[in-house]
Design a protein around this motif. Sequence first.
Motif, PDB file in Angstrom:
ATOM      1  N   PRO A  14       0.731  -1.169   0.244  1.00 40.91           N
ATOM      2  CA  PRO A  14      -0.137   0.082  -0.036  1.00 40.91           C
ATOM      3  C   PRO A  14       0.911   1.239   0.012  1.00 40.91           C
ATOM      4  O   PRO A  14       0.422   2.237  -0.536  1.00 40.91           O
ATOM      5  N   VAL A  15       1.998   1.181   0.698  1.00 40.23           N
ATOM      6  CA  VAL A  15       2.847   2.389   0.806  1.00 40.23           C
ATOM      7  C   VAL A  15       3.509   2.719  -0.630  1.00 40.23           C
ATOM      8  O   VAL A  15       3.607   3.868  -1.286  1.00 40.23           O
ATOM      9  N   ALA A  16       4.064   1.471  -1.249  1.00 40.86           N
ATOM     10  CA  ALA A  16       4.373   1.835  -2.558  1.00 40.86           C
ATOM     11  C   ALA A  16       3.756   2.306  -3.591  1.00 40.86           C
ATOM     12  O   ALA A  16       3.741   3.258  -4.317  1.00 40.86           O
ATOM     13  N   GLY A  17       2.177   1.551  -3.464  1.00 30.02           N
ATOM     14  CA  GLY A  17       1.398   1.978  -4.566  1.00 30.02           C
ATOM     15  C   GLY A  17       0.888   3.557  -4.343  1.00 30.02           C
ATOM     16  O   GLY A  17       0.524   4.318  -5.145  1.00 30.02           O
ATOM     17  N   LEU A  18       0.716   3.797  -3.051  1.00 26.98           N
ATOM     18  CA  LEU A  18       0.654   5.332  -2.779  1.00 26.98           C
ATOM     19  C   LEU A  18       1.468   6.383  -3.462  1.00 26.98           C
ATOM     20  O   LEU A  18       1.187   7.337  -3.832  1.00 26.98           O
ATOM     21  N   ILE A  19       2.775   6.163  -3.287  1.00 25.51           N
ATOM     22  CA  ILE A  19       3.890   6.853  -4.011  1.00 25.51           C
ATOM     23  C   ILE A  19       3.904   6.865  -5.252  1.00 25.51           C
ATOM     24  O   ILE A  19       3.705   7.738  -5.856  1.00 25.51           O
ATOM     25  N   VAL A  20       3.457   5.599  -6.030  1.00 25.86           N
ATOM     26  CA  VAL A  20       3.392   5.406  -7.264  1.00 25.86           C
ATOM     27  C   VAL A  20       2.293   6.229  -7.900  1.00 25.86           C
ATOM     28  O   VAL A  20       2.331   7.329  -8.937  1.00 25.86           O
ATOM     29  N   LEU A  21       1.006   6.076  -7.395  1.00 28.12           N
ATOM     30  CA  LEU A  21      -0.107   6.484  -7.712  1.00 28.12           C
ATOM     31  C   LEU A  21      -0.270   8.145  -7.312  1.00 28.12           C
ATOM     32  O   LEU A  21      -0.878   9.101  -8.012  1.00 28.12           O
ATOM     33  N   GLY A  22       0.300   8.426  -6.172  1.00 32.70           N
ATOM     34  CA  GLY A  22       0.207   9.706  -5.764  1.00 32.70           C
ATOM     35  C   GLY A  22       1.126  10.696  -6.483  1.00 32.70           C
ATOM     36  O   GLY A  22       0.839  11.891  -6.930  1.00 32.70           O
ATOM     37  N   THR A  23       2.378  10.381  -7.003  1.00 31.75           N
ATOM     38  CA  THR A  23       3.156  10.965  -7.989  1.00 31.75           C
ATOM     39  C   THR A  23       2.476  11.104  -9.444  1.00 31.75           C
ATOM     40  O   THR A  23       2.374  12.201  -9.806  1.00 31.75           O
ATOM     41  N   LEU A  24       2.014  10.034  -9.798  1.00 31.74           N
ATOM     42  CA  LEU A  24       1.600   9.986 -11.051  1.00 31.74           C
ATOM     43  C   LEU A  24       0.159  11.123 -11.059  1.00 31.74           C
ATOM     44  O   LEU A  24      -0.095  11.779 -12.146  1.00 31.74           O
ATOM     45  N   ALA A  25      -0.693  10.862  -9.998  1.00 33.87           N
ATOM     46  CA  ALA A  25      -1.895  11.889  -9.938  1.00 33.87           C
ATOM     47  C   ALA A  25      -1.432  13.218  -9.836  1.00 33.87           C
ATOM     48  O   ALA A  25      -2.329  14.083 -10.547  1.00 33.87           O
ATOM     49  N   PHE A  26      -0.495  13.655  -9.060  1.00 33.95           N
ATOM     50  CA  PHE A  26       0.023  14.892  -8.939  1.00 33.95           C
ATOM     51  C   PHE A  26       0.483  15.467 -10.236  1.00 33.95           C
ATOM     52  O   PHE A  26      -0.031  16.499 -10.814  1.00 33.95           O
ATOM     53  N   ILE A  27       1.311  15.163 -11.049  1.00 33.43           N
ATOM     54  CA  ILE A  27       2.001  15.543 -12.361  1.00 33.43           C
ATOM     55  C   ILE A  27       1.060  15.552 -13.168  1.00 33.43           C
ATOM     56  O   ILE A  27       0.921  16.367 -14.230  1.00 33.43           O
ATOM     57  N   SER A  28      -0.224  14.295 -13.253  1.00 35.48           N
ATOM     58  CA  SER A  28      -0.874  14.443 -14.287  1.00 35.48           C
ATOM     59  C   SER A  28      -2.125  15.646 -13.939  1.00 35.48           C
ATOM     60  O   SER A  28      -2.416  16.151 -15.067  1.00 35.48           O
ATOM     61  N   TRP A  29      -2.204  15.943 -12.742  1.00 36.72           N
ATOM     62  CA  TRP A  29      -3.299  16.984 -12.516  1.00 36.72           C
ATOM     63  C   TRP A  29      -2.571  18.354 -12.997  1.00 36.72           C
ATOM     64  O   TRP A  29      -3.465  19.053 -13.668  1.00 36.72           O
ATOM     65  N   TYR A  30      -1.571  18.466 -12.714  1.00 34.08           N
ATOM     66  CA  TYR A  30      -0.690  19.907 -12.941  1.00 34.08           C
ATOM     67  C   TYR A  30      -0.771  20.119 -14.475  1.00 34.08           C
ATOM     68  O   TYR A  30      -1.054  21.169 -14.779  1.00 34.08           O
ATOM     69  N   TYR A  31      -0.450  19.133 -15.395  1.00 34.84           N
ATOM     70  CA  TYR A  31      -0.147  19.247 -16.549  1.00 34.84           C
ATOM     71  C   TYR A  31      -1.442  19.084 -17.617  1.00 34.84           C
ATOM     72  O   TYR A  31      -1.535  19.454 -18.849  1.00 34.84           O
TER      73      TYR A  31
END
Length: 336
Positions: free
Chosen positions: A292-309
């Motif tokens: 769950p921690v690894a998944g949170l890092i992967v999905l969290g970073t992907l979600a943030f950069i996707s949201w911004y751009y």
Amino acid sequence: MREAAFIKQNKEKWLEFERSLYNSSENKPERLAELFIQVNNDLAYAQTYYPKSNVIKYLNAITATAYHKIYGKKKSGKGIAGFWSYEVPMIMYQYRKYFYFSFAAFFLMAFIGVISSIYEPEFVRSFLGDAYVDMTEDNIQNGDPLAVYNNETSFGDFNSFFRIALNNLRVGLMSFLYGIFGGVGSLYFMLVNGIMVGSFQYMFFEKGHFFLSLRTIWMHGAMEIFAMCIEIGSGILMGTSYLFPGVLTRKQAFFQKGKAALKIVISTIPFTISAALIEGYLTQYANEMPIPVAGLIVLGTLAFISWYYLVYPHKVYRKNQKDLSFLLKEVGNEKV
């Protein structure tokens, strides 16, 4: 088009906009915003094709008046804050099709890498090299499939982070600059990296370590690969500017779009550095980290950069259009 025909075709529109600057009841705010954009486009066209014409003076006058009234009221962000909150998102929105194309090209190249690996067993070796594949197979046999990401030193290997960050920044800059050749150079980077990612992922799928590879590689790869697609899209934007200049001269188009593309590339630097931080300090612990921690890092970073751009630019554009309509309505209530 001859100048006389140009004036005849657009005269009523210019007069309509000019009247709107003095009379609030002349037009709805949405129409005023539309006219504002169209008049600016007409000015750019006139500057290109009728550089010595008096029509430029006229259009300059009414657009300057509008700019002064509108943006004199609106205290938009300046400096670093304005760059991140307004300038980058608006550029992303304006040239969004180039970046959509870049992402589509990446997924296509990754798919080609997967299909090629399926139907040609030696493709992975021919593309990634025997040494890398042999090393990976040795790591799998030793029970640590992704040992390549392990640092030889203790946690917090600054040298590893610095080396990764420097390399990724260099590759990102090259993938952008090579786009100057009609965008072909950037597309080449997309071809190589997309196929490499696809074939690399399939290699781990074939060995039965697909999910381990996902949480390990994409822990830092989510931002790294995403930023790469943005940088390549910027290279394509710059490289095709002088091929398809529109109403501008080729030189004007190149400098205008090239400047916009460079700003987008600059905006990817923090994301590239963040990806290097994750790769240098965290990726080596992905196998030991709770899923769950690894998944949170992967999905969290992907979600943030996707949201911004991809998401935030639409929000900024819609807000800007509302502000523009409101300010134009205010302008109409004033006397010049």
